[in-house]
Motif scaffolding. Sequence first.
Motif, mmCIF file in Angstrom:
data_model
loop_
_atom_site.group_PDB
_atom_site.id
_atom_site.type_symbol
_atom_site.label_atom_id
_atom_site.label_comp_id
_atom_site.label_asym_id
_atom_site.label_seq_id
_atom_site.Cartn_x
_atom_site.Cartn_y
_atom_site.Cartn_z
ATOM 1 N N ASP A 15 0.939 4.019 -2.984
ATOM 2 C CA ASP A 15 0.666 5.429 -2.725
ATOM 3 C C ASP A 15 1.763 6.338 -3.281
ATOM 4 O O ASP A 15 1.506 7.508 -3.583
ATOM 5 C CB ASP A 15 0.502 5.673 -1.225
ATOM 6 C CG ASP A 15 -0.758 5.042 -0.665
ATOM 7 O OD1 ASP A 15 -1.653 4.658 -1.455
ATOM 8 O OD2 ASP A 15 -0.846 4.911 0.581
ATOM 9 N N ARG A 16 2.998 5.809 -3.421
ATOM 10 C CA ARG A 16 4.107 6.616 -3.920
ATOM 11 C C ARG A 16 4.315 6.520 -5.429
ATOM 12 O O ARG A 16 5.062 7.303 -6.006
ATOM 13 C CB ARG A 16 5.409 6.209 -3.222
ATOM 14 C CG ARG A 16 5.480 6.692 -1.792
ATOM 15 C CD ARG A 16 6.826 6.404 -1.217
ATOM 16 N NE ARG A 16 7.017 4.948 -1.197
ATOM 17 C CZ ARG A 16 7.642 4.267 -0.273
ATOM 18 N NH1 ARG A 16 8.204 4.898 0.704
ATOM 19 N NH2 ARG A 16 7.748 2.975 -0.330
ATOM 20 N N GLN A 32 0.837 -1.196 0.000
ATOM 21 C CA GLN A 32 0.000 0.000 0.000
ATOM 22 C C GLN A 32 0.875 1.251 0.000
ATOM 23 O O GLN A 32 0.603 2.207 -0.729
ATOM 24 C CB GLN A 32 -0.932 0.035 1.209
ATOM 25 C CG GLN A 32 -1.813 1.280 1.231
ATOM 26 C CD GLN A 32 -2.720 1.347 2.429
ATOM 27 O OE1 GLN A 32 -2.589 0.582 3.376
ATOM 28 N NE2 GLN A 32 -3.650 2.279 2.400
#
Length: 193
Positions: free
Chosen positions: A169-170, A165
């Motif tokens: 997200d990055r 996750q």
Amino acid sequence: MEQNHLFPVFFKLDQLQVLVVGAGNVGCEKVSAILQNCPAARVTVVATWFAPEMAGITEGYNNVTLVQKEFSCGDLFGKDLVIAATADKELNSCIWEKAKASRVLINVADTPALCDFYLGSVVQKGNLKIAISTNGKSPTIAKRLKEVLNDAIPEQLENVLHHLQAIRDRLKGDFADKVKKLNELTSVLVSKD
């Protein structure tokens, strides 16, 4: 060859209203399964009598309401899902008819023909949840597969999910680029080496 054409769905029971009619062994089993999967589920249990186990199952859950009375059509008002779990087949059939007329999804315990949905066996490891369905053919097989998967899936998978996750997200780029990169990173989970 016969196929399972059920569409797997995971309900957010903390955002829905669930009615369980019946509080014997089957009702206890259904309420217990609901609360194990979603402790914040909003559940109303209507029954003329309650098995002693129900008190233990629902103790400490302010989101569960126990109502000792006979089922009536008004019990369906505002409900999203219904589980008919009485030992009375005629009553279960009546609940099914009223639910269908009210356009409320219903599961009639142990009667696949009167179910809009089934409660499958569930394997959970942290945020990973796998539901197993045999299309109502054999709950015993589903239970055995649950045992196998519970043993086969490591507890550490929750850490992997958290890391993935954070990586997701990055990631930069459009959806296709992100999917490609995540597929590359997770390929190790299914490699045969």
